[in-house]
Design a protein around this motif. Structure first.
Motif, mmCIF file in Angstrom:
data_model
loop_
_atom_site.group_PDB
_atom_site.id
_atom_site.type_symbol
_atom_site.label_atom_id
_atom_site.label_comp_id
_atom_site.label_asym_id
_atom_site.label_seq_id
_atom_site.Cartn_x
_atom_site.Cartn_y
_atom_site.Cartn_z
ATOM 1 N N LEU A 85 0.835 -1.203 0.000
ATOM 2 C CA LEU A 85 0.000 0.000 0.000
ATOM 3 C C LEU A 85 0.870 1.254 0.000
ATOM 4 N N ALA A 86 1.941 1.232 0.739
ATOM 5 C CA ALA A 86 2.863 2.363 0.765
ATOM 6 C C ALA A 86 3.476 2.600 -0.611
ATOM 7 N N GLU A 87 3.759 1.530 -1.345
ATOM 8 C CA GLU A 87 4.327 1.664 -2.685
ATOM 9 C C GLU A 87 3.365 2.382 -3.627
ATOM 10 N N VAL A 88 2.087 2.033 -3.533
ATOM 11 C CA VAL A 88 1.079 2.694 -4.365
ATOM 12 C C VAL A 88 1.007 4.178 -4.029
ATOM 13 N N THR A 89 0.872 4.477 -2.759
ATOM 14 C CA THR A 89 0.716 5.880 -2.371
ATOM 15 C C THR A 89 1.971 6.695 -2.656
ATOM 16 N N ARG A 90 3.138 6.081 -2.545
ATOM 17 C CA ARG A 90 4.385 6.780 -2.861
ATOM 18 C C ARG A 90 4.474 7.063 -4.362
ATOM 19 N N ALA A 91 4.123 6.086 -5.187
ATOM 20 C CA ALA A 91 4.153 6.289 -6.643
ATOM 21 C C ALA A 91 3.234 7.443 -7.039
ATOM 22 N N LEU A 92 2.060 7.499 -6.435
ATOM 23 C CA LEU A 92 1.128 8.593 -6.737
ATOM 24 C C LEU A 92 1.692 9.920 -6.230
ATOM 25 N N GLY A 93 2.145 9.944 -4.998
ATOM 26 C CA GLY A 93 2.684 11.174 -4.409
ATOM 27 C C GLY A 93 3.877 11.719 -5.171
ATOM 28 N N ASP A 94 4.775 10.828 -5.593
ATOM 29 C CA ASP A 94 5.954 11.252 -6.347
ATOM 30 C C ASP A 94 5.583 11.882 -7.689
ATOM 31 N N ASN A 95 4.375 11.586 -8.164
ATOM 32 C CA ASN A 95 3.913 12.117 -9.444
ATOM 33 C C ASN A 95 2.843 13.195 -9.275
ATOM 34 N N VAL A 143 0.831 5.718 -14.248
ATOM 35 C CA VAL A 143 1.905 5.676 -13.250
ATOM 36 C C VAL A 143 1.915 4.333 -12.527
ATOM 37 N N LEU A 144 0.741 3.864 -12.131
ATOM 38 C CA LEU A 144 0.667 2.609 -11.387
ATOM 39 C C LEU A 144 0.986 1.411 -12.270
ATOM 40 N N ARG A 145 0.546 1.443 -13.518
ATOM 41 C CA ARG A 145 0.905 0.363 -14.453
ATOM 42 C C ARG A 145 2.421 0.327 -14.655
ATOM 43 N N ASP A 146 2.999 1.504 -14.854
ATOM 44 C CA ASP A 146 4.447 1.585 -15.045
ATOM 45 C C ASP A 146 5.214 1.080 -13.825
ATOM 46 N N ALA A 147 4.606 1.199 -12.652
ATOM 47 C CA ALA A 147 5.231 0.724 -11.412
ATOM 48 C C ALA A 147 4.986 -0.771 -11.187
ATOM 49 N N GLY A 148 4.293 -1.420 -12.127
ATOM 50 C CA GLY A 148 4.095 -2.855 -12.052
ATOM 51 C C GLY A 148 2.835 -3.325 -11.358
ATOM 52 N N PHE A 149 1.904 -2.428 -11.099
ATOM 53 C CA PHE A 149 0.657 -2.821 -10.446
ATOM 54 C C PHE A 149 -0.401 -3.213 -11.469
#
Length: 143
Positions: free
Chosen positions: A17-27, A58-64
């Motif tokens: 969950l932290a990975e998802v929120t970090r990917a969004l926040g970073d973008n 962003v999330l697809r690119d992060a592998g989700f």
């Protein structure tokens, strides 16, 4: 009038969950509402964000694993029985509610609730006929 909801399939393990929120926040993508349903092995994170198309990529690119669903955002009177009135309105036109969750921001003195229903168009029509406000997607993303 429909709102784009991002759904993310998450393995039920520490840090996902932290990975998802970090990917969004970073973008610079702001989470406006969220809900998570989980089982022992996985969860489904449902998000309303200010930039849904960008969040999806962003999330697809992060592998989700990501999907997009149309939902409606409704101003629900913030008083005892307010939600019941909205649910009665939908029930009277046989609109099935798959799930719902509350929204973080408010546009008025009312509560803002996100609904996933089987028939968005029928739901929106019934709600409007009862003078229940359904928010436009762009209005929701800007909250």
């Amino acid at each position: 009038m429909k709102v784009k909801q991002i759904s993310v399939f998450l393995e039920n393990k520490s840090g996902r969950l932290a990975e998802v929120t970090r990917a969004l926040g970073d973008n610079e993508i702001n989470i406006r509402a969220l809900s998570i349903a989980d089982t022992t092995d996985f969860g489904i994170l449902r998000l309303i964000v200010n930039k849904p198309e960008e969040a999806n990529q962003v999330l697809r690119d992060a592998g989700f694993m990501v999907s997009e669903t149309e939902v409606i955002a409704v101003d629900v009177p913030d008083r005892p029985g307010g939600l019941a009135d909205v649910l009665d309105t939908l029930g009277k036109v046989n609109v099935n509610i798959e799930y719902l969750y509350a929204f973080i921001g408010q546009t008025s003195q009312d509560a803002l609730v996100v609904f996933r229903v089987e028939d968005c168009d029928a739901a929106m029509k019934a709600l409007k006929e009862k003078n229940i406000r359904v928010l436009d997607g762009s209005e929701v993303y800007a909250l």
